[in-house]
Design a protein around this motif. Structure first.
Motif: not given
Length: 295
Positions: A157-158, A214-216, A290-292
């Motif tokens: 996420g960062l 945690s990514m979000d 997500p990916a994100r």
């Protein structure tokens, strides 16, 4: 953008659980995933989503774009229900409604404006953070289970958030030569690839739910803060409260929905490329991640 990211999340979550688990921070995992049609289709959707997000950041503040990217989990949930017969209780339907209201509130409160350019010191800080993420990834990749999913998902996420920060001022450069020679372009690409690797590792640790949550959490808030503090992102006068409520409702709904990111009936991991078939042949499961953002 929201639709394409939701589809990308759906396909990549399936793919990440169909290859052998990797216990080191090594790009070999991405190469192994790249031979699978489902993963490649997810990457294609993610690239399209990235292009749309990049175009949106030319005028829209990061707190709106980042929250909208994270909202792709809602599309993932709908796809799971329609194609894989995932179950979505009434409480999760309520969360989808809340998610929609949150995005609408952000749209109403956002004030379109071009981005300020990052200072040289801020660019150097992005380079230092990238090195720090790589070092942290080497050690975090050794963690297993939910702990590994949370830690690696947070790092992913960062990385995706830093890519978004780099892309906001970059999207306002119209001269081709200036665009291709700007260090932010290459930082954005490297951050995106780093985030993609960290996300794949996080999903393999056994809890897609923990990885995506945690990514979000690490993806939206820091980038939104940087946008407001350093990039000149604007909130419409008198609507600051609406932006705050919309952001919290959107992110809260996303985090709550990620509990349905994990398939209900997980299939054993396979090491053969033949093990991964098109999404329509997968076993029924529960809503996927997500990916994100980033690429």
């Amino acid at each position: 953008m929201i639709v394409t990211y939701g589809l990308a999340n759906f396909l990549q979550a399936i793919a990440a659980h169909k290859v052998s688990e990797h216990k080191s921070f090594h790009p070999r995992l991405l190469l192994e995933l790249a031979v699978h049609r489902v993963y490649l289709a997810g990457i294609g959707c993610q690239i399209l989503g990235f292009v749309l997000a990049f175009m949106a950041r030319r005028d829209l503040p990061l707190f709106l774009v980042q929250a909208s990217v994270a909202a792709g989990i809602g599309i993932t949930a709908v796809l799971g229900v329609v194609f894989l017969k995932w179950r979505l209780p009434k409480s999760e339907i309520s969360l989808l409604v809340l998610l929609s209201f949150g995005i609408v509130a952000l749209v109403i409160s956002a004030e379109p404006s071009p981005s300020d350019q990052l200072t040289p010191a801020a660019v150097i800080a992005l380079v230092v953070i990238l090195v720090g993420l790589a070092v942290a990834g080497v050690f975090t990749a050794r963690l297993k289970g939910v702990t590994g999913s949370v830690a690696l998902g947070g790092l992913a996420g960062l990385a995706f958030g830093a890519a978004a920060v780099a892309s906001r001022p970059l999207s306002n450069i119209l001269d081709v030569q200036a665009f291709v020679t700007d260090p932010l372009l290459y930082l954005m690409i490297i951050y995106s690839l780093t985030g993609q690797l960290l996300l794949a590792l996080a999903m393999q640790r056994g809890s897609t739910t923990a990885a995506v949550a945690s990514m979000d959490a690490a993806f939206a808030a820091p980038a939104a803060a940087v946008g407001l503090l350093l990039l000149g992102d604007q909130i419409a006068a008198g609507r600051e409260w609406l932006a705050g409520v919309g952001f919290l409702v959107t992110l809260g709904s996303v985090l709550a929905l990620t509990r349905y990111a994990e398939p209900q009936e997980q299939q054993p991991r396979e090491t053969s490329p033949r093990a991964l078939e098109p999404a329509g042949t997968a076993a029924p499961g529960r809503v996927g991640p997500p990916a994100r953002d980033s690429v």
